[in-house]
Design an enzyme around this catalytic site. Structure first.
Site, PDB file in Angstrom:
ATOM      1  N   SER A 126       0.829  -1.203   0.000  1.00 39.38           N
ATOM      2  CA  SER A 126       0.000   0.000   0.000  1.00 39.38           C
ATOM      3  C   SER A 126       0.867   1.259   0.000  1.00 39.38           C
ATOM      4  CB  SER A 126      -0.958  -0.053   1.197  1.00 39.38           C
ATOM      5  OG  SER A 126      -2.021   0.856   1.048  1.00 39.38           O
ATOM      6  N   HIS A 146      -7.372  -6.051   0.244  1.00 45.60           N
ATOM      7  CA  HIS A 146      -6.221  -5.143   0.252  1.00 45.60           C
ATOM      8  C   HIS A 146      -5.095  -5.620   1.158  1.00 45.60           C
ATOM      9  CE1 HIS A 146      -4.039  -1.393  -0.090  1.00 45.60           C
ATOM     10  NE2 HIS A 146      -4.061  -1.239   1.226  1.00 45.60           N
TER      11      HIS A 146
END
Length: 289
Positions: free
Chosen positions: A103, A256
């Site tokens: 991320s 994610h």
């Protein structure tokens, strides 16, 4: 292999950087792990036991997150954080390494690669963020208000740890008390983190642009969850198009938080990638069940 971890903090660029170091074997390649926004090295706890079978592994808490410093005077731009990571590694006599960025850690990784392409042998971006602008001048001005940091704290408290975790995983059954406590603990200890987040808002620069990305020749493995709601697959596809020496792998039934959701699969992908990274990757996408 059982983890035998050295932990500590080093002062770099007027900020304390917390680290966890697994294995110190000069014959093995070194992996540097950089976590995402509002996270810490805790997010790699399921992946590291796999990686230490083949690599030296060093995980960092990027300022102001986790157990690293939260000094309001530090410059929290991704470019400056990347510079501090380089200086930290130089202090540990780590010259060449491969980098894993999850991320926001992917954004920092790309900044690091652009500024020090000679240091990074390979890059693995796990749902790496990209193509974000800086914040508006109005938002930056608002961040100077005396109670702005309390507003950030209130927003995070209202959104709640459960809601945030459900947003980053595909299967909510993965959420347990260990995960809840691991992600919320750094935000309960001191108010300094919220003040630093206000500074981070002001310091954030524009992400690397297409022409800058196309100049990065480092072999890059891009791993994405098909159901990522935070950094959607579209970003991975754009990065794959702009990074000339990249491969994109898409994991099915995954959100994610890749290091938590599919650690064994990611380890196998990394192992395979680092064994074949010298190959010329074509424009292709793989999907893994």
């Amino acid at each position: 292999m059982e983890r035998q971890t050295i932990i500590g903090r080093e002062r770099v660029d007027n900020i304390d950087i917390y680290f966890e170091y697994d294995r110190m074997d000069d014959s093995l390649p070194t992996l540097v792990l950089l976590h995402g926004f509002l996270s810490s090295s805790f997010s790699f706890r399921k992946l590291v036991p796999h990686l230490i079978k083949e690599f030296n592994v060093i995980s960092l808490d990027l300022p102001p997150f986790g157990q690293s410093g939260k000094d309001y005077r530090y410059t929290y731009s991704f470019r400056n954080i990347a510079k501090s990571v380089v200086r930290f590694l130089a202090g540990k006599n780590i010259g060449k390494f491969s980098i894993i960025g999850h991320s926001m850690g992917g954004q920092v990784s790309l900044q690091l690669i652009q500024s020090h392409p000679d240091l990074v042998e390979h890059a693995i971006l796990l749902a790496g963020s990209g193509y974000q602008p800086s914040y508006s001048e109005k938002m930056k001005l608002v961040s100077y208000l005396p109670f702005f940091s309390f507003g950030i704290k209130g927003y995070l408290q209202r959104s709640g740890i459960e809601k945030n975790l459900k947003n980053v995983v595909h299967d909510p059954a993965l959420i347990d008390d260990e995960m809840r406590q691991g992600y919320i603990r750094p935000f309960m200890e001191k108010h300094d983190i919220f003040r630093a987040l206000g500074r981070m808002l002001r310091d954030k620069e524009v992400d690397l642009l297409k022409d800058e990305l196309r100049d990065i020749l480092t072999p890059c493995l891009l791993v994405w969850g098909r159901h990522d709601r935070v950094v959607p697959l579209e970003i991975g596809q754009r990065l794959h198009g702009d990074l000339p020496n990249s491969e994109l792998v898409v994991l099915e039934d995954t959100g994610h938080l890749l290091p938590e959701e599919k650690p064994a699969e990611i380890y196998q992908l990394i192992k395979q990638f680092l064994g074949t990274a010298a190959l010329d990757f074509g424009p292709k996408e793989h999907a893994h069940e």
